[in-house]
Design a protein around this motif. Structure first.
Motif, PDB file in Angstrom:
ATOM      1  N   GLN A   1       2.271   7.023  -6.799  1.00  0.00           N
ATOM      2  CA  GLN A   1       1.267   8.010  -7.187  1.00  0.00           C
ATOM      3  C   GLN A   1       1.798   9.435  -7.023  1.00  0.00           C
ATOM      4  OE1 GLN A   1      -1.721   7.338  -8.513  1.00  0.00           O
ATOM      5  NE2 GLN A   1      -1.360   5.148  -8.378  1.00  0.00           N
ATOM      6  N   ASN A   2       2.797   9.604  -6.164  1.00  0.00           N
ATOM      7  CA  ASN A   2       3.361  10.921  -5.880  1.00  0.00           C
ATOM      8  C   ASN A   2       4.284  11.342  -7.027  1.00  0.00           C
ATOM      9  OD1 ASN A   2       4.446  13.208  -4.812  1.00  0.00           O
ATOM     10  ND2 ASN A   2       5.278  12.238  -2.974  1.00  0.00           N
TER      11      ASN A   2
ATOM     12  N   ARG B   1       0.835  -1.205   0.000  1.00  0.00           N
ATOM     13  CA  ARG B   1       0.000   0.000   0.000  1.00  0.00           C
ATOM     14  C   ARG B   1       0.868   1.253   0.000  1.00  0.00           C
ATOM     15  NH1 ARG B   1      -1.548   3.689   3.385  1.00  0.00           N
ATOM     16  NH2 ARG B   1      -0.636   2.677   5.194  1.00  0.00           N
ATOM     17  N   ARG B   2       1.908   1.264   0.839  1.00  0.00           N
ATOM     18  CA  ARG B   2       2.816   2.415   0.879  1.00  0.00           C
ATOM     19  C   ARG B   2       3.528   2.610  -0.456  1.00  0.00           C
ATOM     20  NH1 ARG B   2       6.261   1.144   5.632  1.00  0.00           N
ATOM     21  NH2 ARG B   2       4.652   0.395   7.005  1.00  0.00           N
ATOM     22  N   ASN B   3       3.946   1.522  -1.084  1.00  0.00           N
ATOM     23  CA  ASN B   3       4.624   1.624  -2.377  1.00  0.00           C
ATOM     24  C   ASN B   3       3.693   2.187  -3.449  1.00  0.00           C
ATOM     25  OD1 ASN B   3       7.054   0.715  -1.393  1.00  0.00           O
ATOM     26  ND2 ASN B   3       6.707  -1.413  -2.013  1.00  0.00           N
ATOM     27  N   ARG B   4       2.428   1.762  -3.441  1.00  0.00           N
ATOM     28  CA  ARG B   4       1.464   2.312  -4.401  1.00  0.00           C
ATOM     29  C   ARG B   4       1.287   3.813  -4.194  1.00  0.00           C
ATOM     30  NH1 ARG B   4      -1.479  -2.259  -3.204  1.00  0.00           N
ATOM     31  NH2 ARG B   4      -2.844  -1.084  -1.822  1.00  0.00           N
ATOM     32  N   GLU B   5       1.215   4.226  -2.927  1.00  0.00           N
ATOM     33  CA  GLU B   5       1.067   5.651  -2.634  1.00  0.00           C
ATOM     34  C   GLU B   5       2.285   6.433  -3.103  1.00  0.00           C
ATOM     35  OE1 GLU B   5       0.283   5.980   1.535  1.00  0.00           O
ATOM     36  OE2 GLU B   5      -1.777   5.219   1.346  1.00  0.00           O
ATOM     37  N   ARG B   6       3.472   5.905  -2.908  1.00  0.00           N
ATOM     38  CA  ARG B   6       4.700   6.577  -3.342  1.00  0.00           C
ATOM     39  C   ARG B   6       4.738   6.722  -4.856  1.00  0.00           C
ATOM     40  NH1 ARG B   6       8.545   3.090   0.455  1.00  0.00           N
ATOM     41  NH2 ARG B   6       8.125   4.164   2.403  1.00  0.00           N
TER      42      ARG B   6
END
Length: 173
Positions: free
Chosen positions: A160-161, A153-158
């Motif tokens: 997206q940034n 989940r954290r990797n997906r958010e990163r």
């Protein structure tokens, strides 16, 4: 990510909500849930009986209360049966008349209703949710799975940034 306690409560879901068992992948309506719903997974009822998978936590006070309630219901049932036998003996001794027969029939009907009510109370069993503790290997597997999901989940958010990737230099002379 904070880990969750190794205490799972067994819940049932509807047939339409059934999903694959985490162990054998067969459809299951049984779910094990942690307190505050931090973790849950579907598992077959047969796996809950497997001592290698999990062990139940038995609430001794609830078991004692159930036994006491069952014993009281049994005593009440026996008392009603005894009273019914006593009435039958009195019937034989007394004169038989139409008025008395009607009263006795009404009394018998009331006694039967009371007896049925007591038996119905004894049959109704309050199913409390059962609580289980997973064995160490299965609990560690659940923690690892939760951690992997959190990292993904954290990797997906990163990703997206837009500031994550380097920018093309603009001042090249």
């Amino acid at each position: 990510m904070a880990s969750f306690p190794n205490v799972y409560t067994h819940r049932k879901v509807s047939e339409t909500s059934s999903k694959a068992c985490e162990i054998c992948y067969k459809p299951s309506t049984s779910v094990l849930v942690t307190p505050e719903n931090k973790d849950f997974f579907y598992v077959c009822a047969g796996h809950l009986k497997d001592r290698v998978f999990c062990t139940p936590i038995i609430d001794e006070a609830a078991v004692a209360a159930k036994k006491k309630k069952a014993m009281e219901a049994e005593v009440e049932r026996v008392k009603l049966e005894f009273e019914e036998k006593q009435k039958k003996q009195k019937e034989k001794e007394k004169e038989k008349g139409k008025d008395k027969e009607k009263n006795e029939k009404d009394a018998k009907a009331e006694d039967k209703k009371k007896l049925e009510e007591v038996e119905a109370e004894a049959i109704v069993v309050e199913d409390e949710p059962r609580v289980f503790v997973l064995k160490k290997a299965f609990y560690q597997q659940r923690i690892n799975k939760k951690r992997q999901a959190e990292v993904a989940r954290r990797n997906r958010e990163r990703l997206q940034n837009p500031n994550l990737f380097p920018q093309v230099p603009k001042n090249i002379s």
